[in-house]
Design a protein around this motif. Structure first.
Motif, PDB file in Angstrom:
ATOM      1  N   ALA A 129      -5.791  -9.528  -0.186  1.00 58.92           N
ATOM      2  CA  ALA A 129      -4.402 -10.287  -0.077  1.00 58.92           C
ATOM      3  C   ALA A 129      -3.439  -9.568  -0.590  1.00 58.92           C
ATOM      4  CB  ALA A 129      -4.715 -11.701  -0.673  1.00 58.92           C
ATOM      5  N   VAL A 130      -2.265  -9.606   0.195  1.00 59.37           N
ATOM      6  CA  VAL A 130      -1.141  -8.855  -0.320  1.00 59.37           C
ATOM      7  C   VAL A 130       0.012  -9.754  -0.402  1.00 59.37           C
ATOM      8  CG1 VAL A 130       0.534  -7.038   0.357  1.00 59.37           C
ATOM      9  CG2 VAL A 130      -1.850  -6.658   0.917  1.00 59.37           C
ATOM     10  N   ILE A 135      -1.456  -6.574  -4.765  1.00 55.32           N
ATOM     11  CA  ILE A 135      -2.428  -6.606  -3.701  1.00 55.32           C
ATOM     12  C   ILE A 135      -3.756  -7.218  -4.664  1.00 55.32           C
ATOM     13  CG2 ILE A 135      -2.808  -4.233  -4.108  1.00 55.32           C
ATOM     14  CD1 ILE A 135      -3.836  -4.104  -1.308  1.00 55.32           C
ATOM     15  N   THR A 180      -6.087  -2.216   8.707  1.00 52.16           N
ATOM     16  CA  THR A 180      -5.875  -3.665   8.272  1.00 52.16           C
ATOM     17  C   THR A 180      -4.838  -3.967   7.078  1.00 52.16           C
ATOM     18  OG1 THR A 180      -8.034  -4.319   9.042  1.00 52.16           O
ATOM     19  CG2 THR A 180      -7.054  -5.838   7.589  1.00 52.16           C
ATOM     20  N   GLU A 183      -1.167  -3.153   8.000  1.00 47.79           N
ATOM     21  CA  GLU A 183      -0.482  -4.591   8.727  1.00 47.79           C
ATOM     22  C   GLU A 183      -0.208  -5.461   7.536  1.00 47.79           C
ATOM     23  OE1 GLU A 183      -3.967  -5.796  11.229  1.00 47.79           O
ATOM     24  OE2 GLU A 183      -3.336  -4.244  12.652  1.00 47.79           O
ATOM     25  N   GLN A 184      -0.715  -5.223   6.716  1.00 50.93           N
ATOM     26  CA  GLN A 184      -0.361  -6.627   5.222  1.00 50.93           C
ATOM     27  C   GLN A 184       0.550  -5.980   4.645  1.00 50.93           C
ATOM     28  OE1 GLN A 184      -3.782  -8.759   3.641  1.00 50.93           O
ATOM     29  NE2 GLN A 184      -5.001  -7.364   4.832  1.00 50.93           N
TER      30      GLN A 184
END
Length: 239
Positions: A129-130, A135, A180, A183-184
């Motif tokens: 999770a960012v 992070i 992925t 993208e975060q």
């Protein structure tokens, strides 16, 4: 379902653990053993994913036994002796439960196991999770929070990502996709410059030809990403 085996030489501990496993919906109890030798026999007869393993037992020490296991079998240690905690994590235990523990403590450890097996099955880290400042990643069977401002760069390595941070002697390694992750991450702070690298733009020391220098690291800029990187330079420095 995670296939579990309980190993403990104390009958009361076996009964408590059995009750905890049976009330946890994602765990399936495949057996309970009063020692390592019995556990070995059961593991020959069926597939086991996770051991709830006591450490101090009369036949074989639980930590020594864990060193003989293949990487597919994970361990949560259960013991009354706090001094074994460091040794337990050195052998990559998912968690360490200090007796006496309640169901909430047990469930927290079991959830770590579920996160691990989900991560391996999906080849990604569901717990990554960012936020705007940090992070959260899975690394070495635990969740690690890293401040974004401390990150130098990310390096992709097959199914893993190495996270290099300022002042650290070694990177944090996590099972995840660099795509992925890209993208975060906040686009105004991090940029993909190569199929294997994402850099913290604030940490760049020098730029030379087709390479970025961050501390002692030299990171290549691939042709695919040069235009975007040059646009960043123009926006930030050449206005």
């Amino acid at each position: 379902m995670i296939q579990c085996l309980i190993v403990d030489d104390e009958p009361i501990a076996l009964d408590i653990l059995e009750s905890y496993v049976r009330k946890t919906p994602f765990l399936e109890l495949k057996g309970k053993c009063n020692g390592v030798l019995e556990a070995l026999q059961q593991m020959q007869d069926q597939s086991i994913d996770l051991l709830f393993l006591d450490i101090q037992m009369p036949d074989v020490n639980g930590i020594e036994f864990s060193r003989t296991l293949n990487d597919k079998v994970k361990v949560i240690f259960t013991t009354a002796f706090e001094q074994y905690a460091l040794e337990g994590f050195k052998v990559n235990a998912l968690d360490y439960l200090l007796k006496p523990f309640n169901y909430q403590e047990f469930l927290k450890a079991a959830m770590k196991a579920k996160t691990w097996f989900d991560m391996v099955e999906n080849k990604s880290s569901p717990s990554t999770a960012v936020t705007k400042d940090s992070i959260l990643v899975n690394s070495e069977y635990k969740l690690v929070k890293i401040d974004l401002k401390d990150i130098l760069y990310f390096e992709g390595l097959k199914d893993y990502v190495k996270i290099f941070t300022a002042g650290a002697t070694r990177p944090v390694m996590s099972l995840m996709s660099l795509k992925t992750l890209e993208e975060q991450l906040p686009a105004d702070q991090f940029m993909r410059v190569h199929r294997s690298y994402i850099v913290n733009l604030d940490k760049i020391n020098t730029i030379e030809r087709s390479a970025i220098h961050i501390e002692k690291a030299s990171i290549p800029i691939a042709d695919k990403y040069k235009d975007a990187f040059n646009d960043f330079l123009s926006r930030r420095f050449l206005r």
